[in-house]
Design a protein around this motif. Structure first.
Motif, PDB file in Angstrom:
ATOM      1  N   UNK A 104       7.917   3.904  -3.599  1.00  0.00           N
ATOM      2  CA  UNK A 104       8.917   4.343  -2.478  1.00  0.00           C
ATOM      3  C   UNK A 104       9.507   3.169  -1.913  1.00  0.00           C
ATOM      4  N   UNK A 105      10.587   2.561  -2.457  1.00  0.00           N
ATOM      5  CA  UNK A 105      11.436   1.305  -2.030  1.00  0.00           C
ATOM      6  C   UNK A 105      12.771   1.696  -1.493  1.00  0.00           C
ATOM      7  N   UNK A 106      12.780   2.410  -0.201  1.00  0.00           N
ATOM      8  CA  UNK A 106      14.038   3.099  -0.019  1.00  0.00           C
ATOM      9  C   UNK A 106      13.830   2.850   1.587  1.00  0.00           C
ATOM     10  N   UNK A 107      15.166   2.876   2.080  1.00  0.00           N
ATOM     11  CA  UNK A 107      15.190   2.740   3.777  1.00  0.00           C
ATOM     12  C   UNK A 107      14.677   4.206   4.188  1.00  0.00           C
ATOM     13  N   UNK A 108      14.928   5.314   3.576  1.00  0.00           N
ATOM     14  CA  UNK A 108      14.598   6.647   3.941  1.00  0.00           C
ATOM     15  C   UNK A 108      12.849   6.619   3.896  1.00  0.00           C
TER      16      UNK A 108
ATOM     17  N   UNK B 258      -0.196   3.099  -3.449  1.00  0.00           N
ATOM     18  CA  UNK B 258      -0.494   4.511  -3.079  1.00  0.00           C
ATOM     19  C   UNK B 258       0.295   5.498  -3.824  1.00  0.00           C
ATOM     20  N   UNK B 259       1.617   5.361  -3.862  1.00  0.00           N
ATOM     21  CA  UNK B 259       2.523   6.533  -4.612  1.00  0.00           C
ATOM     22  C   UNK B 259       2.311   6.236  -6.029  1.00  0.00           C
ATOM     23  N   UNK B 260       2.008   4.880  -6.594  1.00  0.00           N
ATOM     24  CA  UNK B 260       1.740   4.809  -8.063  1.00  0.00           C
ATOM     25  C   UNK B 260       0.545   5.338  -8.463  1.00  0.00           C
TER      26      UNK B 260
ATOM     27  N   UNK C 114       0.867  -1.183   0.038  1.00  0.00           N
ATOM     28  CA  UNK C 114       0.024   0.217   0.126  1.00  0.00           C
ATOM     29  C   UNK C 114       0.856   1.290  -0.154  1.00  0.00           C
ATOM     30  N   UNK C 115       1.339   1.799   1.079  1.00  0.00           N
ATOM     31  CA  UNK C 115       1.941   3.076   1.441  1.00  0.00           C
ATOM     32  C   UNK C 115       3.309   3.144   0.329  1.00  0.00           C
TER      33      UNK C 115
END
Length: 493
Positions: free
Chosen positions: A130-134, A121-123, A116-117
């Protein structure tokens, strides 16, 4: 070799997609979806409160081109009900045990946090995934909210479908809770004595152990399983308790409300290994004590031997030693890359890489023998072997690298975020070791008992036991173990 005493039999299913339960009744996927929709609504309410507190509802409303929190709440509840129905349709295929559903609900929440998030959701909003550690750190409050959603959904689903499950004797549950609470206190006392000089140790672990143990007895007290699976169950259970008691509760007395930020999670990292160890220790001690008490009360001689820790045949231990050697060889590549072999050599008062390599392989074989004792007859296929092996590797990263190694070197364990971050390469090595150990051991077990006409009964029992294991929380435990490993960089970065 395969241990038939580990097999738990359940009645066969007469109708595809309609699992037959212990009392002979059945629940269809449609009935499960209805109960799941109700459970999802309850989970959505709990999660919605959190989303309102962290100001995430306008982001959800953006899915329908709006920015109103009211619209966001409506969209959120629709999604929660739909996801709850999906959980219910899937959960009917699992063993109808409320405790197991806790783990399934948790991993279901984690999966939808990623889907989801971080992804959908971004897509859907026209942004990159948003596949990053940050990004994971930024959305850490949402992760805890998804865990809450999964846990509440699982609990309400268990309540809504309680008529399909056997009712346990309340006296048995009370006895189990008392025994497990004492086991938790014992583990808390032992760990507190070791960690007392360390900041954040103290005797608070004793209090935590009592509550953790009582909950363990209530949720899993009626379960009869081997010590190995119980250790993994307890470790993951300790992770969930860390979220509640280590991360959430400390922020409440200060009147600051729920603090589930990445910074708060980083500050709570020193408590995480303690909860994992108390959970694993509680499960192990409870299993030993409960098995002993059951053997004293039972007139069935099988109860005196079925749950023994000692392997029935020496060849099983030899298989574990061989599999441990293979896993140790795989682990060696990581240790050489990070220059860790001299640290291992220090256990023998040396700094030689060669001495460190020999000690490392000896330790690997010893842990392999332990795996054979604890998990014999539990790896019914390659996936199960890797699942139990990886979970075993993570447990030994906490117990070995974070606790025993510094103690044996005459140092005080340090579980700060910086020290855990420094130990992350060792975690990767332990996971690789566990995967190789579990896979090789499973193949050796299968090799000594190949399918043949003379072994048709054993093969049939093994297949049934494999299906029964997949109906329990075992796959969820393996998945949550991998999730915990993946969570470490998010916590310590």
């Amino acid at each position: 070799m395969y241990d038939q005493s580990s097999v738990t039999r359940t009645p066969a299913t007469d109708v595809p997609g309609r699992p037959e339960l212990p009392d002979g009744r059945s629940i269809t996927p449609v009935q499960g979806a209805r109960a799941g929709a109700l459970a999802g609504a309850a989970g959505g309410v709990a999660f919605g409160v959190i989303m309102a507190l962290i100001g995430f509802l306008p982001t959800v409303a953006a899915l329908v081109r709006a920015d109103s929190p009211v619209v966001g709440t409506a969209v959120h509840m629709v999604i929660a009900v739909i996801l709850g129905a999906g959980f219910g349709a899937l959960a009917v295929r699992q063993t109808p045990d409320g405790g197991d559903l806790l783990f399934w609900g948790s991993i279901y929440g984690v999966a939808w946090w990623f889907a989801g998030p971080l992804t959908l959701l971004p897509a859907l909003s026209g942004n990159p995934v948003r596949w990053s550690v940050s990004a994971a750190q930024e959305l850490f409050p949402s992760l805890v909210g998804h865990l809450l959603y999964g846990a509440v959904t699982a609990a309400v689903f268990a309540w809504a479908t309680r008529r399909y499950r056997d009712r346990r004797d309340p006296d048995t549950d009370i006895r189990a809770a008392a025994v497990a609470a004492l086991a938790g206190v014992a583990c808390g006392v032992l760990l507190s004595l070791v960690l007392r000089p360390m900041q954040g140790g103290g005797y608070s672990l004793v209090i935590a152990g009592s509550f953790l143990g009582a909950g363990y007895g209530l949720l899993f007290g009626a379960r009869r399983e081997g010590t190995g699976p119980a250790l993994i169950r307890g470790t993951v259970y300790g992770l969930l308790w860390w979220v509640v008691a280590g991360l959430t509760l400390p922020s409440l007395p200060a009147g600051d409300g729920l603090d589930w930020t990445a910074r708060a999670a980083r500050d709570a990292v020193p408590a995480l290994p303690g909860y994992l160890l108390i959970g694993a220790g509680t499960a192990a001690v409870y299993g030993l004590v409960d098995g002993f008490l059951r053997a004293l009360r039972s007139g069935d001689v099988r109860d005196r031997y079925a749950d023994r820790l000692i392997a029935g045949r020496a060849v099983s231990v030899l298989h574990g030693i061989g599999a441990g050697l293979v896993g140790g060889a795989v682990f060696t590549a990581v240790m050489v890359a990070v220059g860790f072999l001299p640290t291992v050599a220090a256990l023998a008062g040396s700094e030689s890489v060669g001495v460190g390599l020999i000690l490392h392989l000896l330790i690997s074989m010893t842990l392999g023998a332990g795996y054979a004792i604890l998990f014999r007859g539990r790896s019914f296929d390659a996936a199960a072997g890797i699942g139990w092996g990886v979970s075993y590797g993570l447990l030994w990263w906490v117990l070995g690298n974070l606790l025993l190694l510094p103690l044996l070197l005459g140092e005080l364990p340090q579980w700060s975020a910086e020290m855990v971050a420094a130990a992350f390469p060792s975690l990767i090595g332990h996971l690789l070791y566990g995967a190789a150990l579990g896979l090789v051991y499973q193949r050796l077990e299968a090799w000594v008992a190949p399918p043949s006409p003379g072994r048709s009964r054993a093969v049939s029992d093994r297949t049934r036991a494999r299906d029964d294991q997949l109906r329990t929380a075992a796959p969820a435990l393996w998945s949550l173990t991998v999730f915990l490993a993946a969570l470490v960089p998010v916590l310590v970065s």
